[in-house]
Structures are given as C-alpha cells and as structure tokens.
Design a protein around this motif. Structure first.
Motif, PDB file in Angstrom:
ATOM      1  N   ILE A 207       0.831  -1.200   0.000  1.00 31.64           N
ATOM      2  CA  ILE A 207       0.000   0.000   0.000  1.00 31.64           C
ATOM      3  C   ILE A 207       0.874   1.261   0.000  1.00 31.64           C
ATOM      4  O   ILE A 207       0.500   2.281  -0.599  1.00 31.64           O
ATOM      5  N   LEU A 208       2.043   1.194   0.632  1.00 27.79           N
ATOM      6  CA  LEU A 208       2.969   2.332   0.573  1.00 27.79           C
ATOM      7  C   LEU A 208       3.414   2.600  -0.863  1.00 27.79           C
ATOM      8  O   LEU A 208       3.644   3.745  -1.254  1.00 27.79           O
ATOM      9  N   MET A 209       3.544   1.522  -1.650  1.00 25.56           N
ATOM     10  CA  MET A 209       3.894   1.714  -3.062  1.00 25.56           C
ATOM     11  C   MET A 209       2.730   2.363  -3.818  1.00 25.56           C
ATOM     12  O   MET A 209       2.920   3.248  -4.651  1.00 25.56           O
ATOM     13  N   VAL A 210       1.501   1.924  -3.523  1.00 24.51           N
ATOM     14  CA  VAL A 210       0.323   2.544  -4.130  1.00 24.51           C
ATOM     15  C   VAL A 210       0.251   4.019  -3.720  1.00 24.51           C
ATOM     16  O   VAL A 210      -0.217   4.881  -4.472  1.00 24.51           O
ATOM     17  N   SER A 211       0.760   4.324  -2.523  1.00 28.52           N
ATOM     18  CA  SER A 211       0.737   5.698  -2.006  1.00 28.52           C
ATOM     19  C   SER A 211       1.791   6.587  -2.645  1.00 28.52           C
ATOM     20  O   SER A 211       1.825   7.792  -2.365  1.00 28.52           O
ATOM     21  N   GLY A 212       2.684   6.004  -3.442  1.00 28.51           N
ATOM     22  CA  GLY A 212       3.658   6.810  -4.164  1.00 28.51           C
ATOM     23  C   GLY A 212       4.961   7.044  -3.444  1.00 28.51           C
ATOM     24  O   GLY A 212       5.761   7.893  -3.869  1.00 28.51           O
ATOM     25  N   LEU A 213       5.246   6.291  -2.353  1.00 26.37           N
ATOM     26  CA  LEU A 213       6.497   6.517  -1.622  1.00 26.37           C
ATOM     27  C   LEU A 213       7.718   5.917  -2.327  1.00 26.37           C
ATOM     28  O   LEU A 213       8.839   6.212  -1.944  1.00 26.37           O
ATOM     29  N   ASP A 214       7.492   5.044  -3.290  1.00 27.73           N
ATOM     30  CA  ASP A 214       8.523   4.648  -4.256  1.00 27.73           C
ATOM     31  C   ASP A 214       9.610   3.723  -3.704  1.00 27.73           C
ATOM     32  O   ASP A 214       9.880   2.681  -4.271  1.00 27.73           O
ATOM     33  N   ARG A 215      10.249   4.106  -2.615  1.00 25.84           N
ATOM     34  CA  ARG A 215      11.323   3.287  -2.037  1.00 25.84           C
ATOM     35  C   ARG A 215      11.160   3.276  -0.514  1.00 25.84           C
ATOM     36  O   ARG A 215      11.340   4.296   0.138  1.00 25.84           O
ATOM     37  N   TYR A 216      10.836   2.109   0.011  1.00 27.21           N
ATOM     38  CA  TYR A 216      10.578   1.963   1.444  1.00 27.21           C
ATOM     39  C   TYR A 216      11.512   0.920   2.034  1.00 27.21           C
ATOM     40  O   TYR A 216      11.862  -0.060   1.387  1.00 27.21           O
ATOM     41  N   PHE A 217      11.935   1.157   3.288  1.00 30.94           N
ATOM     42  CA  PHE A 217      12.589   0.085   4.040  1.00 30.94           C
ATOM     43  C   PHE A 217      12.209   0.244   5.508  1.00 30.94           C
ATOM     44  O   PHE A 217      11.762   1.302   5.957  1.00 30.94           O
ATOM     45  N   GLN A 218      12.398  -0.831   6.252  1.00 35.25           N
ATOM     46  CA  GLN A 218      12.105  -0.813   7.680  1.00 35.25           C
ATOM     47  C   GLN A 218      12.843  -1.974   8.346  1.00 35.25           C
ATOM     48  O   GLN A 218      12.889  -3.077   7.801  1.00 35.25           O
ATOM     49  N   ILE A 219      13.448  -1.711   9.481  1.00 38.80           N
ATOM     50  CA  ILE A 219      13.960  -2.793  10.326  1.00 38.80           C
ATOM     51  C   ILE A 219      12.838  -3.081  11.310  1.00 38.80           C
ATOM     52  O   ILE A 219      12.561  -2.279  12.198  1.00 38.80           O
TER      53      ILE A 219
END
Length: 588
Positions: A207-219
């Motif tokens: 959903i973050l990709m659908v939101s347009g954030l393009d590049r996400y990461f998380q530990i």
C-alpha cells in the motif's frame, strides 16, 4: 547513594595515562588476595582493568576491599601506574597498566552467580536463558549485540544514501493468511474481534507503493506462531524493502550492495558482485536443496543416462519406476577403509536412502562391485560425467527424483562437516530464482502459494494459470549465504484482476478475498505501480557474520525452542478480571 561517576571506562587506559587520577565504575570480574595485597579485575562492557589495593598506603580502601566478591558493583578511584615488567598481560588491551586504588565504594553486593561470567562455560542454555541478565555480561554475547548495533547503523545509512524512506508500519493489524499462524490480540473495545501481530508488513508495504512513496525500508519486528523448532523465534527481526517501477534486477542490485557493504565493514571481506544465480531446479538437482551451501564443491550429478538399462537390477528397477540414478564424488575417499565406507552408507540410510553403490577412482584405476553388472566402459562414463578426481569415491543411489536429490544433498552437507571440506571464515552467496508459483497440498486438496499469494507469475506463464498451474513459475528470488536462506522476495501482483485470479486458484473465494484483502484490492483500483520487494532475516544475518552457534546468541532476550521466555516466565496466566474485560473464557 553518593558515588564518583566514572572518568573513563574499564577498557580505555593505556601506558600514556600513567600518573593520571581516574574513577572506574563496574563489576568485579575476579579477586585475588595475596597476603594483604588485593587485586581485582574491574569489568564493564568496554573491557577490564586491574585494580590494586595496598594496605600500607590505603588501609581504609584495602579493608573495604576484603568484603569484595565476584559481580559486586564498585566505584574505584585511583592512580594509573605501569605494571611491573614481568606482570604485563599482553593479551589484554589494558594489560600494561593497573590502577592503584585510593577510594572504594561498594555500590551493590551480589549473590554468587549461577554460572561464571566467562566466554567458555559448560552450562545448559536453559540456565543461561533463565538468568539472561548474567549471561549478557559475558563478552561474547556483548560483542554479538554490539555487532548487531553496528549492522543496524550500516543498514540505515546504506538505504538512506539510496533515497529509501524508513516507514513504521502497525504492530496491530488485520489477521490475514500468510503461511503461519497469527498471534492474535483480543480487542477490549470491540468484543469478539481481534487484531493480529504482523507475520510481515506485506500488505502495508504494498500500500505504501500505491501511495507513491517509491522506495521503502524498515527494520521491523515480525511474529509467527509456529510449532516448536530448534533455531526459530516466534518474534524475529527483518530488513523489509519495497520498490516501485522496477524489476528483479533492480532489487537484486540493491540487496547485493547492502550485503557487500555489511561483509566488508563487519568482517573485512571483499565479496564479489553480482552474485551467482541458480534456478530452483538447478539448486535442487545439483545440491539437493533450494538453499545450497556453495562454500565447497561435491555437487550432485545425474548419471541416469550412462547407467540405465545396463544390468544392475537396483538401478534399472528404479529408473523403470520413473526414478533417477545420481551421486556425489567424495574427495580423498579412495583410501577409506571398508568400515569408513560402511559408515557413510549407514548415514545415507538414516537420511532415507535404501543403500549406496561405490565407484573408486585410485591411481588411474576404476574399481567398483557393480562393474560385473554394468561393465568397465559404463563406469568410465560415470566417472567422466561426475568429473571425479583421482583419489575420490563416487557414491551412487537410485530412487524417485525428489528423494534421491534430497538424500544426496543432506549426505553432501554431512560429509563436508565430517571431512572438514568447508573453509573457515569463508562466505558463499547466491540467488535462487525460478521457483514454482504454486505447490499442491495433498492434505488440503488444493494449490497453495509457495511464497505468498501476492507473488506475481512470470508474464509468459500467465496463460498456463488455467491450463497447467503446476508449471507456472514465480517472479520470486531467495538469497542464500553459506547454506542459509537470508532473504526472500518477489515482484508483486499489482492489478486487481490478476490478484483475484490468483485468489480463486488458491481456493479463496470472492467473499473471503473481500473480507481478508478487500482493502488491498481496493487500493489496486486507484493506480498501483509495478512493484516488488524483499525481506532479509536480520537475526540470521547477524548470526552468520558473528559466527554465533545459535540465533539466540545474537538476540538480547530470545525465546526457547518451545517459544517460552524463561527469564520472566512468559507466556503466563492472567487474572480472571483481565479475561472478563476481553470477553474471553478459558475452556479445558
């Protein structure tokens, strides 16, 4: 209690500090009383320093020091002095100096600990986990946690350099089928309803990709309520990654850069990239596993062609039933005794083989008990196909393909350990691709996703979803390091039509799909970009890079193999009042 705060740690004093007055705070690592002269080693997480109490010059401090025992917490003030030449301890960073105490404050006394605070201890893991606060004082565990801390910083810096955004996703989410059981959290405000702890942030990161954030990461922490397993944890940490407008090569390139940097900065190893790539079929047929250890050779070789129909009954019957003949060339085994070879056969039988046949290559000659059945020419063809070097023994077995490759893969690993074929401090990393999208569950009588239901099929295989689902390959990829799967990911489905088709194929009806994944399907209707991602198992990665024997040695407060925390005795019962507030009743 008033005490002097430390002016330096127990690991930093050197000869250049001689003559300086310092204050150290820490734990007593050891105490020696030499007829009035008392020596202690004071320890903190930075190291150890020897402290000397001299009755002639400091009688009050020395008198107090007589009370000291191991693991007492102290504040010591004194003067840095050089150790006598014959007393220098060159294996200890602070071994050239000592602190001659002038003041001593006992900040806290300690009972005798249940085991020594030392790197090498002969004590059960259960006892270590029960007294984890003692166990964590050991320098080996502290080094692992400090390395873990360094790896956190490297990961965050690396992704920040590449314009990734770190986004926290919820710990309380909707229960969705993702392969393992969810940990459920009852809602007091909404009786009869439950949150789930995330098995992964899969739907959120899409959903973050659908939101347009393009590049996400998380530990991120993840949770799986799995049956007890020796080296698994019910809660674990992963490096979660998702990218838009990319294909497999983009994700692989980003992850390769991260792994190369971690190996360089943590282990000083220059790992060549790009990494080797194997298909799922190549990995299974050559190494008997979809996570092969490539630090050593000894690949499995299919020798059905030269041996089929040559008169050796065991092989011929297996091939007639649709089986294969395959083997591994064991280096140096030509000089093994009959007893040693019998031992290998027994190992293979324990792993599931009905037996092994041997072909020995020694000083240019080829010998085998099966020569009288298949002939010398056939044996030469087998040895050539297996690329068997002089001094080796080809161990052969025949059975259905899955069993043959699996048993030989397990035997390969067992022999590598037994024969010391795995180089120390070596790292071999590879991608495994071309996984089947689906596998058929005999128990459920339906197809299930091999990875998860959001994995995209290869475009050229999409037409086969209706005609031959078992042959459809996934756009999935695993990263394997030293025989351990350390990462897995895929290109995702990003259209509601294809996602609905996959749900139907998995036996998830429209009503169930709407109930469990409606929010994701709705999001796809509003312009979802092509996207994909990967998750790296952070705990396992730390374990491999630190050389720890168990994943529990790189987690501060791990659970046992049966998902219990022995230190705080959890899980535990809760009060009837708490259960009543949650509208829960315990039944026998």
């Amino acid at each position: 209690m008033e005490f002097r705060k430390r002016t330096c740690t127990c690991g930093e004093l050197r000869p250049e500090h001689v003559g300086k007055t310092v204050t150290l705070n820490g734990w007593v690592d050891g105490r020696r009383d030499l007829g009035g002269l008392i020596f202690i080693d004071l320890r903190d997480r930075y190291g150890k320093t020897q402290v000397v109490f001299e009755p002639q010059s400091q009688p009050e401090a020395t008198e107090t020091a007589k009370e000291i025992r191991s693991e007492y917490v102290l504040s010591v003030t004194g003067t840095v002095a050089p150790r006598p030449e014959g007393m220098i301890k060159r294996t200890m960073p602070t071994g050239a100096i000592e602190v001659r105490a002038s003041e001593l404050t006992i900040l806290n006394k300690a009972d005798t600990p249940p085991f020594p605070v030392a790197d090498e201890i002969d004590v059960s893991e259960e006892l270590r986990l029960r007294y984890r606060y003692i166990d964590l004082r050991r320098s080996a565990l502290q080094r692992s946690l400090l390395t873990r801390h360094r790896m956190y910083q490297i990961v965050r810096k690396y992704f920040d350099e590449l314009n990734f955004v770190e986004v926290e996703t919820p710990m309380l989410m909707k229960s969705t089928p993702e392969g393992a059981r969810d940990y459920l959290v009852p809602s007091r405000v909404h009786p009869g309803k439950f949150f789930a702890l995330p098995q992964s942030p899969q739907t959120y990161k899409q959903i973050l990709m659908v939101s347009g954030l393009d590049r996400y990461f998380q530990i991120v922490k993840c949770f799986r309520d799995e049956d007890p397993r020796a080296d698994r944890q019910p809660e674990f940490t992963q490096i979660d990654v998702e990218m838009s407008f990319i294909d497999e090569s983009d994700i692989m390139s980003v992850v390769e850069g991260l792994v190369v940097r971690l190996l360089k900065e943590i282990n000083g190893v220059d790992l060549p990239a790009p990494f080797r790539r194997l298909t799922y079929d190549e990995a299974v047929r050559s190494y008997g596993s979809d996570k092969p250890d490539l630090r050593f050779g000894m690949p499995i070789v299919d020798v059905t062609s030269p041996l089929a129909g040559k008169g050796f009954k065991v092989f011929d019957e297996a091939v007639a039933r649709g089986g294969v003949v395959a083997g591994i060339a064991i280096p140096g085994a030509a000089t093994f005794s009959r007893k040693q070879l019998d031992g290998i056969t027994e190992t293979a039988k324990k792993l599931g083989a009905s037996g092994l046949a041997y072909v020995k290559v020694h000083e240019g000659a080829i010998e085998s008990p099966i020569e009288k059945f298949v002939g010398a020419e056939t044996l030469h063809a087998v040895v050539h196909a297996m690329n068997a070097e002089d001094g080796s023994v080809c161990a052969l077995m025949a059975d259905v393909p899955q069993k043959t490759f699996s048993v030989l893969g397990d035997l390969r690993l067992e022999l590598a350990k037994r024969l010391n074929l795995i180089p120390e401090n070596s790292f071999a990393v590879e991608w495994v691709t071309g996984f089947p999208l689906l596998e058929y569950s005999e128990e459920e009588k339906r197809y299930v996703a091999m990875h998860h239901p959001f994995t995209s099929p290869r475009p050229e295989d999409v037409p086969k979803l209706r005609t031959d689902p078992a042959s459809v390959r996934a756009r999935a990829y695993d990263l394997v390091l030293n025989g351990n799967e350390i990462a897995g990911g895929s290109i995702r489905i990003h259209t509601p039509e294809l996602q609905s088709d996959i749900f139907r194929l998995l036996g998830i009806g429209e009503a169930e799909a709407r109930s469990k994944f409606g929010f994701l399907l709705d999001a796809f209707k509003y312009g979802a970009p092509p996207h994909g991602g990967i998750a790296l198992g952070f705990d396992r990665l730390v374990m491999i890079l630190t050389g720890a024997k168990s994943i529990r040695d790189v987690i501060a407060f791990p659970k046992t193999g049966s998902a219990m925390s022995l230190m705080d005795d959890s899980p535990s019962e809760v009060s009837p009042t708490q259960l009543e507030e949650l509208h829960i009743r315990i039944t026998e």
